[in-house]
Design a protein around this motif. Structure first.
Motif, PDB file in Angstrom:
ATOM      1  N   MET A   1       0.734  -0.964  -0.139  1.00  0.00           N
ATOM      2  CA  MET A   1       0.092  -0.039  -0.017  1.00  0.00           C
ATOM      3  C   MET A   1       0.927   1.172   0.161  1.00  0.00           C
ATOM      4  O   MET A   1       0.542   2.217  -0.353  1.00  0.00           O
ATOM      5  CB  MET A   1      -0.953   0.094   1.140  1.00  0.00           C
ATOM      6  CG  MET A   1      -1.792   1.180   1.215  1.00  0.00           C
ATOM      7  SD  MET A   1      -3.336   0.877   2.027  1.00  0.00           S
ATOM      8  CE  MET A   1      -4.174   2.446   1.602  1.00  0.00           C
ATOM      9  N   GLY A   2       2.267   1.066   0.512  1.00  0.00           N
ATOM     10  CA  GLY A   2       3.009   2.622   0.567  1.00  0.00           C
ATOM     11  C   GLY A   2       3.860   2.621  -0.717  1.00  0.00           C
ATOM     12  O   GLY A   2       3.981   3.754  -0.739  1.00  0.00           O
ATOM     13  N   SER A   3       3.704   1.837  -1.637  1.00  0.00           N
ATOM     14  CA  SER A   3       4.329   2.197  -2.879  1.00  0.00           C
ATOM     15  C   SER A   3       3.320   2.512  -3.934  1.00  0.00           C
ATOM     16  O   SER A   3       2.338   2.086  -3.843  1.00  0.00           O
ATOM     17  CB  SER A   3       5.118   1.023  -3.254  1.00  0.00           C
ATOM     18  OG  SER A   3       4.474  -0.100  -3.742  1.00  0.00           O
TER      19      SER A   3
END
Length: 88
Positions: A1-3
């Protein structure tokens, strides 16, 4: 989800092109590159200056001293009774 996925990057690129225009983007990239080169050269210069300065007698760190400021008095009028005209 962070990238960010490739679709996110594509949408971001389209938004940037729409906001700034395709003609201004190369100029902006050039000026950013020049700014980065100047910044890097200044950082290198500061590092070489700090390395070339030989440390003098080591003194323990002391509290910073307050800066003394000088008061500047306004100039005295040249003629007695003469005052500046102020708009009403």
């Amino acid at each position: 989800m962070g990238s960010l996925s490739p679709w996110h990057w594509a949408i971001l690129a389209v938004v940037v092109i729409l906001l700034f225009g395709a003609k201004k983007l190369p100029d902006a990239a050039r000026s950013l590159g020049k700014s980065m080169r100047i910044f890097k050269s200044e950082m290198r210069e500061m590092q070489t200056e700090s390395k070339s300065e030989a440390p003098s007698i080591q003194t323990p760190a002391s509290a910073p001293q307050p800066v003394q400021s000088q008061r500047v008095d306004p100039a005295a009028p040249t003629e007695q009774g003469h005052t500046e005209a102020r708009p009403t």
